[in-house]
Design an enzyme around this catalytic site. Structure first.
Site, PDB file in Angstrom:
ATOM      1  N   THR A  16       0.830  -1.214   0.000  1.00 43.45           N
ATOM      2  CA  THR A  16       0.000   0.000   0.000  1.00 43.45           C
ATOM      3  C   THR A  16       0.859   1.257   0.000  1.00 43.45           C
ATOM      4  OG1 THR A  16      -0.143  -0.057   2.429  1.00 43.45           O
ATOM      5  CG2 THR A  16      -1.892  -1.155   1.193  1.00 43.45           C
ATOM      6  N   ALA A  20       5.082   1.056  -4.452  1.00 41.85           N
ATOM      7  CA  ALA A  20       4.249   0.049  -5.121  1.00 41.85           C
ATOM      8  C   ALA A  20       3.294   0.711  -6.105  1.00 41.85           C
ATOM      9  CB  ALA A  20       3.478  -0.768  -4.091  1.00 41.85           C
ATOM     10  N   ASP A 181      19.169  -1.303  -6.970  1.00 39.87           N
ATOM     11  CA  ASP A 181      19.523   0.099  -7.163  1.00 39.87           C
ATOM     12  C   ASP A 181      18.876   0.494  -8.482  1.00 39.87           C
ATOM     13  OD1 ASP A 181      20.653   2.538  -7.875  1.00 39.87           O
ATOM     14  OD2 ASP A 181      22.609   2.062  -7.058  1.00 39.87           O
ATOM     15  N   HIS A 182      17.807   1.296  -8.405  1.00 38.02           N
ATOM     16  CA  HIS A 182      17.014   1.507  -9.625  1.00 38.02           C
ATOM     17  C   HIS A 182      17.802   2.221 -10.725  1.00 38.02           C
ATOM     18  CE1 HIS A 182      16.270   5.483  -7.736  1.00 38.02           C
ATOM     19  NE2 HIS A 182      16.118   5.902  -8.969  1.00 38.02           N
ATOM     20  N   LYS A 186      18.224   1.770 -15.492  1.00 39.89           N
ATOM     21  CA  LYS A 186      18.011   2.795 -16.511  1.00 39.89           C
ATOM     22  C   LYS A 186      18.689   2.396 -17.810  1.00 39.89           C
ATOM     23  CE  LYS A 186      17.379   6.578 -13.212  1.00 39.89           C
ATOM     24  NZ  LYS A 186      15.985   6.859 -13.590  1.00 39.89           N
ATOM     25  N   HIS A 244      23.955   5.189  -6.104  1.00 41.41           N
ATOM     26  CA  HIS A 244      23.809   5.596  -7.504  1.00 41.41           C
ATOM     27  C   HIS A 244      25.103   6.142  -8.116  1.00 41.41           C
ATOM     28  CE1 HIS A 244      19.758   4.928  -6.432  1.00 41.41           C
ATOM     29  NE2 HIS A 244      19.448   6.146  -6.047  1.00 41.41           N
TER      30      HIS A 244
END
Length: 499
Positions: A16, A20, A181-182, A186, A244
């Site tokens: 929630t 997400a 690690d978003h 990329k 990052h």
């Protein structure tokens, strides 16, 4: 059928939460539309709130419609029907019995073969608790594969990261732990390796003989917004540099891997961290700048300074900006400075890597002592995705000065087509068991060791306030001086969408 179609149950802890809704539900829907998730998958959303399955499915559908370009309502309805909800107290072992019963039923209904992925999108204090209960209550005892995906922050320093890692490894093998690690998802971050190793023209000059310096910038126009409570504990050093920024540095500086597979790529990244020069306290003061945004103007509107943000402690010394000069002490990069900077409330939102090449015999073309710009390779990561190469050419006529020109490629400019979201690619990789763009434990440990050396030095200067910079600028003057003393200047982030 898509050859990468996955049969699995996904347990989403923190279902929630904002992550997400904004990222994970839309990413899963994109995988569903592309056929990677078809009929044999189920998602169990977990949190402390009370929802019926149907209510949760409606929430999922609304989130996808809000945060993506979903226009196939039949597909969205079919997709959301695969979602189930379970109210849980993740600190109570009895709650896991309900989860086990639901997952066993979903295994039978969706023929998932016991394959399960556990995604921890919740507060870090539960990162060690949940894996332990998944193991002790037998949820990981099914015949299929079991993988756990963990959001940052992975610890607050080397000591806490080590404690957390030891807890998790009591329940999951290292190969089944996916530390996310978003930035590594990329498109253009993953493209760094292709730009280097897929083009002999670059790899042959990717060294200290031809490269003068490297700049890595990640700037944001937003302030801390509603994250001040978290940000007060982390600051830009922990929030951005430890993960990052160091990840991008590793991809730029790594040696060619023996094979393009997970182990070899990760091995070469770790070697970069092992070669990263550690500074003593005096050198940290000379080579690392910390800043904090003051009030200023962005897009014609006044914005408050960090100290005036809600939930920020009076007189806070938390940094919202970090710039540093780093060195990688190995044969390839000896003597080449790597400049990094990251900050909030800056002039523009951009993530960009600039490779500045050494100048050739420019005196042949210099007139009136005009200094011509060097050749630059820019890797644009966001908001534009692409690369540009700055060269020098001859202008029209008899003028023998040099005319700078840009050769550019934009990956997402034409027709505004966006690359897959980072979370879409990373969720796909974790479902397929490809850990290449996730961080391995030795990587995490070495990065914390380096960051701790800076944090510890700053803690001894806790009476010293960070340098102030006006919102809407590109950081404090001290960051400019860091480069000026070496004869360099920061390159402003460029825009591939110039008319």
């Amino acid at each position: 059928m898509n050859e990468n179609t996955i049969n699995a149950s996904i347990v989403l802890f923190g279902a929630t939460g904002d992550l997400a809704h904004r990222k994970l539900f839309p990413a899963l829907f994109q995988l569903y539309q592309k056929g990677q998730l078809q009929e044999n998958f189920a998602v169990v959303g977990v949190s402390r709130k009370d929802f019926a399955h149907e209510e949760f499915q409606k929430i999922v559908a609304e989130a996808v419609e809000t945060h993506s370009e979903a226009d196939d309502h039949d597909a969205l309805k079919s997709f959301s029907s695969h979602f189930y909800y379970l109210k849980m107290d993740v600190t109570d072992f009895k709650s896991y019995h309900d989860l086990e019963n639901l997952l066993n039923q979903l295994d039978r209904d969706y023929h998932t073969g016991g394959n399960r992925m556990y995604y921890l999108a919740m507060a870090p204090q539960f990162f060690g608790t949940i894996p332990g209960f998944l193991k002790s209550e037998g949820i990981t005892d099914t015949p299929g594969w079991h993988r756990i995906v963990i959001e940052k922050p992975f610890g607050r320093n080397l000591e806490t990261a080590t404690e957390l890692n030891e807890k998790i490894q009591e329940s999951f093998d290292e190969d089944d732990i996916y530390r996310i690690d978003h930035y590594l998802g990329k498109e253009m971050v993953q493209n760094i390796q292709v730009i280097r190793f897929g083009n002999a023209i670059f790899e042959s000059i990717w060294n200290n003989k031809y490269i003068d310096s490297v700049q890595i910038t990640s700037s944001e126009t937003l302030g801390v917004e509603d994250r001040a409570a978290y940000y007060e504990k982390s600051g830009a050093l922990l929030d951005m540099v430890q993960n990052h920024m160091l990840q991008m540095l590793m991809l730029v500086a790594m040696e060619p891997p023996g094979k393009l597979d997970t182990k070899h790529i990760r091995d070469e990244k770790v070697k970069v961290l092992r070669s990263l020069r550690f500074y003593n306290e005096e050198e940290i003061h000379e080579n690392v700048v910390r800043g904090q945004y003051a009030e200023g103007s962005l897009n014609g509107s006044s914005v408050p300074g960090y100290l005036d943000e809600e939930n920020v402690a009076a007189g806070s010394k938390t940094e919202t900006f970090v710039a540093a000069k780093l060195f990688i002490d190995n044969f390839r990069w000896d003597g080449v400075p790597f400049y990094i900077r990251t900050g909030k409330r800056m002039k523009t939102k951009s993530t960009e890597i600039v490779i500045q090449f050494k100048q050739g015999p420019m005196a042949l073309y210099r007139a009136n002592n005009v200094k011509h710009p060097p050749n630059l390779l820019r890797i644009h990561i966001q908001p534009d995705e692409g690369l540009s190469l700055s060269l020098n050419a001859k202008p029209h006529g008899d003028n023998m000065n040099l005319l700078p020109i840009d050769m550019s490629f934009c990956n997402n400019c034409q027709n505004e087509v966006n690359s897959p979201e980072a979370y879409e690619k990373l969720i796909s990789d974790s479902l397929l068991g490809n850990a290449t763009y996730f961080t391995r434990w030795d990587e995490v440990a070495l990065s914390w060791e380096f960051i701790d050396s800076i944090s510890n030095a700053w803690s001894k200067e806790n009476q010293v306030s960070p340098a102030r910079y006006p919102s809407g600028s590109m950081g404090p003057k001290e960051a400019d001086e860091l480069l000026e003393k070496d004869g360099f200047t920061w390159w402003d982030p460029s825009n591939l969408r110039r008319s």
